[in-house]
Each structure stands twice: as structure tokens, then as C-alpha cells.
Design an enzyme around this catalytic site. Structure first.
Site, PDB file in Angstrom:
ATOM      1  N   MET A   1       0.833  -1.216   0.125  1.00  0.00           N
ATOM      2  CA  MET A   1       0.153   0.004   0.049  1.00  0.00           C
ATOM      3  C   MET A   1       0.884   1.395   0.029  1.00  0.00           C
ATOM      4  O   MET A   1       0.327   2.468   0.374  1.00  0.00           O
ATOM      5  CB  MET A   1      -1.067   0.126   1.140  1.00  0.00           C
ATOM      6  CG  MET A   1      -1.902  -1.164   1.276  1.00  0.00           C
ATOM      7  SD  MET A   1      -3.557  -1.005   1.982  1.00  0.00           S
ATOM      8  CE  MET A   1      -2.917  -0.569   3.774  1.00  0.00           C
TER       9      MET A   1
ATOM     10  N   LEU B   1       6.716   3.140   1.555  1.00  0.00           N
ATOM     11  CA  LEU B   1       7.724   2.471   1.914  1.00  0.00           C
ATOM     12  C   LEU B   1       8.681   2.498   2.779  1.00  0.00           C
ATOM     13  O   LEU B   1       9.197   3.421   3.222  1.00  0.00           O
ATOM     14  CB  LEU B   1       8.455   2.129   0.576  1.00  0.00           C
ATOM     15  CG  LEU B   1       7.521   1.836  -0.927  1.00  0.00           C
ATOM     16  CD1 LEU B   1       8.836   1.387  -2.052  1.00  0.00           C
ATOM     17  CD2 LEU B   1       6.671   0.425  -0.633  1.00  0.00           C
ATOM     18  N   HIS B   2       8.936   1.427   3.783  1.00  0.00           N
ATOM     19  CA  HIS B   2      10.003   1.440   4.515  1.00  0.00           C
ATOM     20  C   HIS B   2      10.769   0.168   4.555  1.00  0.00           C
ATOM     21  O   HIS B   2      10.386  -0.463   3.467  1.00  0.00           O
ATOM     22  CB  HIS B   2       9.461   1.461   5.816  1.00  0.00           C
ATOM     23  CG  HIS B   2       8.362   0.428   6.189  1.00  0.00           C
ATOM     24  ND1 HIS B   2       8.668  -0.644   6.454  1.00  0.00           N
ATOM     25  CD2 HIS B   2       6.921   0.554   6.434  1.00  0.00           C
ATOM     26  CE1 HIS B   2       7.250  -1.513   6.332  1.00  0.00           C
ATOM     27  NE2 HIS B   2       6.488  -0.528   6.556  1.00  0.00           N
ATOM     28  N   GLU B   3      11.955   0.049   5.347  1.00  0.00           N
ATOM     29  CA  GLU B   3      12.613  -1.173   5.210  1.00  0.00           C
ATOM     30  C   GLU B   3      12.106  -2.476   5.006  1.00  0.00           C
ATOM     31  O   GLU B   3      12.414  -3.351   4.554  1.00  0.00           O
ATOM     32  CB  GLU B   3      13.755  -1.196   6.345  1.00  0.00           C
ATOM     33  CG  GLU B   3      14.882   0.000   5.982  1.00  0.00           C
ATOM     34  CD  GLU B   3      15.702  -0.712   4.589  1.00  0.00           C
ATOM     35  OE1 GLU B   3      15.926  -1.782   4.701  1.00  0.00           O
ATOM     36  OE2 GLU B   3      16.133   0.306   4.075  1.00  0.00           O
TER      37      GLU B   3
ATOM     38  N   HIS C   1       9.032  -3.269   3.629  1.00  0.00           N
ATOM     39  CA  HIS C   1       8.626  -3.439   2.186  1.00  0.00           C
ATOM     40  C   HIS C   1       9.833  -3.847   1.340  1.00  0.00           C
ATOM     41  O   HIS C   1      10.159  -4.377   0.537  1.00  0.00           O
ATOM     42  CB  HIS C   1       8.166  -2.157   1.818  1.00  0.00           C
ATOM     43  CG  HIS C   1       6.828  -1.552   2.005  1.00  0.00           C
ATOM     44  ND1 HIS C   1       6.696  -0.515   3.198  1.00  0.00           N
ATOM     45  CD2 HIS C   1       5.518  -2.392   2.283  1.00  0.00           C
ATOM     46  CE1 HIS C   1       5.744  -0.474   3.417  1.00  0.00           C
ATOM     47  NE2 HIS C   1       4.789  -1.364   3.036  1.00  0.00           N
TER      48      HIS C   1
ATOM     49  N   LYS D   1       4.889  -9.741   9.155  1.00  0.00           N
ATOM     50  CA  LYS D   1       4.460  -8.597  10.161  1.00  0.00           C
ATOM     51  C   LYS D   1       2.840  -8.570  10.227  1.00  0.00           C
ATOM     52  O   LYS D   1       2.283  -8.447  11.201  1.00  0.00           O
ATOM     53  CB  LYS D   1       4.813  -7.120   9.645  1.00  0.00           C
ATOM     54  CG  LYS D   1       3.980  -5.870   9.918  1.00  0.00           C
ATOM     55  CD  LYS D   1       4.322  -5.640  11.301  1.00  0.00           C
ATOM     56  CE  LYS D   1       3.690  -4.441  12.017  1.00  0.00           C
ATOM     57  NZ  LYS D   1       2.583  -3.848  11.216  1.00  0.00           N
TER      58      LYS D   1
ATOM     59  N   GLN E   1      -2.722 -12.126   7.994  1.00  0.00           N
ATOM     60  CA  GLN E   1      -2.999 -12.090   6.517  1.00  0.00           C
ATOM     61  C   GLN E   1      -2.107 -13.002   5.606  1.00  0.00           C
ATOM     62  O   GLN E   1      -2.415 -13.589   4.801  1.00  0.00           O
ATOM     63  CB  GLN E   1      -2.479 -10.578   6.053  1.00  0.00           C
ATOM     64  CG  GLN E   1      -2.330 -10.284   4.585  1.00  0.00           C
ATOM     65  CD  GLN E   1      -1.916  -8.894   4.332  1.00  0.00           C
ATOM     66  OE1 GLN E   1      -2.594  -7.929   4.581  1.00  0.00           O
ATOM     67  NE2 GLN E   1      -0.554  -8.820   3.987  1.00  0.00           N
TER      68      GLN E   1
ATOM     69  N   VAL F   1      10.779  -6.797   9.846  1.00  0.00           N
ATOM     70  CA  VAL F   1      11.900  -5.874   9.851  1.00  0.00           C
ATOM     71  C   VAL F   1      11.525  -4.769  11.005  1.00  0.00           C
ATOM     72  O   VAL F   1      10.430  -4.398  11.324  1.00  0.00           O
ATOM     73  CB  VAL F   1      12.227  -4.954   8.878  1.00  0.00           C
ATOM     74  CG1 VAL F   1      13.376  -4.035   8.855  1.00  0.00           C
ATOM     75  CG2 VAL F   1      12.541  -5.993   7.516  1.00  0.00           C
TER      76      VAL F   1
END
Ligand code: AMP
Length: 303
Positions: free
Chosen positions: A46, A49-51, A53, A169, A173, A196
Site C-alpha cells: 500500500m 515504503l519502509h525497510e 517493504h 508482520k 494476512q 523488520v
């Protein structure tokens, strides 16, 4: 693209990834690779972005010939009182980071492209997987997972990936998607990558931007609670001891969890104790303006 300005001095420059908005455009862009039998990896996101992703994108880049990232804030998985309108978005930054991570194509459709007028179909996983934890009707509800499985099924049909990457995470899901793929025979391998975390343990999430500094400090109690759960469960060979230790950590940070539960990691069935199978300990809590989730899997020890 690699640019050499001096011998031995290599500067790597990456163009932002290319965004495609249309289903047909994406299919056309992937057609040559598919014809040539090249493997396609899909990373659904979605955005913002972060680490976390990026770890999925890097895994896809390592393992697949072509990497597709989807960037879509899926309205059907948000409840009426949830944060759809304020969900953080920054497409330009996402395309840059995707380019740096080696993504070949970003599929970033408008809502109407995926849900045209008259859209009337849903994919729903039952089996006790979607009505517990986040799917409990008093929480996000099964409709959340119906939204997730419907959009992921569409993405699988649009992209036709060989491998799709998800994060641990969102453990529930991942379990729901694995079941959907198994039950409906989607020809895709599901790869689930580890959580992460920030240095202090907080699981990375796009929603962490909602945390005011004081709440950011308190939020670390979730990961601390899960670490305590695992450690104490092992030390006492007792799941109850683990859950008690977790509750103490949450209470010390004045966090009242929406849930703190232990379940079979694959079926999400309730468990009374350590069963010899992997046990998911999952927590959800509102901390300031953010609803956070986190989890740990207690793997069985020994033979
Ligand atoms: P989202 O954009 O939040 O829907 O997340 C897209 C994918 O990234 C999902 O499969 C998430 O489980 C995964 N993800 C999100 N946060 C993390 C994290 N901290 N570590 C690993 N994977 C993550």
C-alpha cells in the site's frame, strides 16, 4: 545503470521505477517476459515504503527475473471508521525507492481500475482464519480480510506471478493468503519474509508516522511484550507464563491490548499450551493515534 567516472570508482544511479495504471498496460508490459519463460515476482504494497517493504523487494530481486511491485491503498480492506483517508501516501518517493531496489514495474492503479462500476465479486477465506484476531467482528472484522483476499486474488490474476512476497508482520494476512492459494489452486508460491524492526524492537509500519514522540516510546512495549512471551514460555515450558509476562510488559507501558492471543501459526486455531507446532503470539493495541500489530512465532524446540 552503472556509471564509471574514474577507473575503480563506480557510481550506481537508478531511475525511478516505471508506474503503470492500467491492467492491460501491465499485462502488455509483462507479456514478453512471460513468453520467454522468465520468472515474475510480485510484492503487493500500500506504499509509503519502509525497510520492511524493501526487504520483500530485495528478496524478489534476488530470486526472480522480473520484479513487479503493486502500489494500491485498497479501500475495500478499510472499515468505515478506519484511516483510509489519512493513510500516508508519497508515490514519488515510493517510485524512487522501488527503482533503487531494482523493481522493474510498479502497478499503481486508480481505484476505478480495480473496482469498476458494477463490481460484485469477492474472495472469502473462512475456516476460522478470518473471524479471529483482527477479523473478530469487534475489531477490523472478516470484511477486512475479504477486502485483502479479493484484491490479492485480482493482483495474482493481473500479474500472474511465480512467487508473491508478504511480510510476517501481518501474520494473519499471510496465513489467510496461503490458505486462499491452496484452496483455489493459484499457481503461485507464497514467500513470507521476517519482520523488520527498528533498533529498539518496534516493528516497521507505514502507520508508525501516526505516533507522537511519547507514544513512539511506549510503542516499543509491544515487541518487548512478545520477546518476554517467547522467553518466559520457553523458560517455564508454559504458554500461560509467556502470556502473563507479555501482559506485564504492556501494563507497564499503560497499554491495554485489543488482543494478546496465542494461536496455531498455520490454522489460527486457539491453543491451550505449547503444542509441538509453531505457535503465533499476536498482539494489537491502540497507542496514541496508531493502531499497531505485532507478533512472534514460538517454534517447537528439539526433536
Ligand atoms: P502494507 O504496505 O502495509 O500493506 O505492507 C505490504 C507488505 O509489506 C505486506 O506483506 C506486509 O506484511 C509487509 N510488511 C509491512 N511491514 C513489514 C515489516 N516491518 N517487516 C516485514 N514485512 C513488512
Amino acid at each position: 545503470m552503472t556509471l564509471s567516472s574514474f577507473p575503480g570508482d563506480t557510481v550506481t544511479s537508478c531511475a525511478p521505477a516505471r508506474a503503470l495504471r492500467g491492467v492491460e498496460d501491465l499485462r502488455a508490459a509483462l507479456a514478453p517476459a512471460r513468453r520467454e519463460g522468465r520468472t515474475i515476482g510480485l510484492v503487493p504494497t500500500m506504499g509509503f515504503l519502509h525497510e520492511g517493504h524493501l526487504s520483500l523487494l530485495r528478496a524478489a530481486r534476488d530470486e526472480c527475473d522480473v520484479v513487479v511491485m503493486s502500489l494500491f491503498v485498497n479501500p475495500t480492506q478499510f472499515g468505515p471508521n478506519e484511516d483510509l483517508d489519512r493513510y500516508p501516501r508519497d508515490e514519488e518517493r515510493d517510485l524512487r525507492l522501488a527503482g533503487e531496489a531494482g523493481v522493474d514495474l510498479v502497478f499503481a492503479p486508480e481505484v476505478a481500475e480495480l473496482y469498476p462500476d458494477g463490481f460484485a465479486t469477492a474472495v472469502e477465506v473462512d475456516g476460522g482464519l478470518t473471524s479471529v484476531l483482527d477479523g473478530d467482528p469487534a475489531r477490523r472484522g472478516p470484511g477486512h480480510f475479504r477486502g485483502v483476499t479479493t484484491v490479492v486474488a485480482k493482483l495474482f490474476n493481473i500479474v500472474g506471478p511465480d512467487v508473491a512476497y508478504f511480510g510476517q508482520k501481518d501474520a494473519q494476512q499471510a496465513a489467510v493468503i496461503r490458505r486462499m492459494v491452496r484452496d483455489l489452486d493459484f499457481p503461485v508460491r507464497i514467500q513470507v519474509m521476517p519482520i523488520v524492526r527498528e533498533e529498539d524492537g518496534l516493528a516497521l509500519s507505514s502507520r508508525n508516522v501516526y505516533l507522537e514522540p511519547a507514544d513512539r516510546e511506549r510503542a516499543v512495549a509491544l515487541s518487548r511484550a512478545l520477546a518476554a512471551a517467547e522467553q518466559q514460555a520457553r523458560a517455564h515450558d508454559s504458554l500461560a507464563a509467556g502470556l502473563d509476562a507479555a501482559r506485564i510488559e504492556l501494563a507497564a507501558a499503560a497499554i491495554e491490548p485489543e488482543y494478546l492471543e496465542a494461536r496455531d501459526a498455520e490454522t489460527l486455531a486457539p491453543v491451550a499450551g505449547l503444542t509441538g507446532r509453531p505457535i503465533l503470539v499476536a498482539v494489537a493495541a491502540k497507542v496514541g493515534g496508531a493502531r499497531l500489530i505485532d507478533n512472534v512465532v514460538i517454534e517447537p524446540q528439539g526433536g
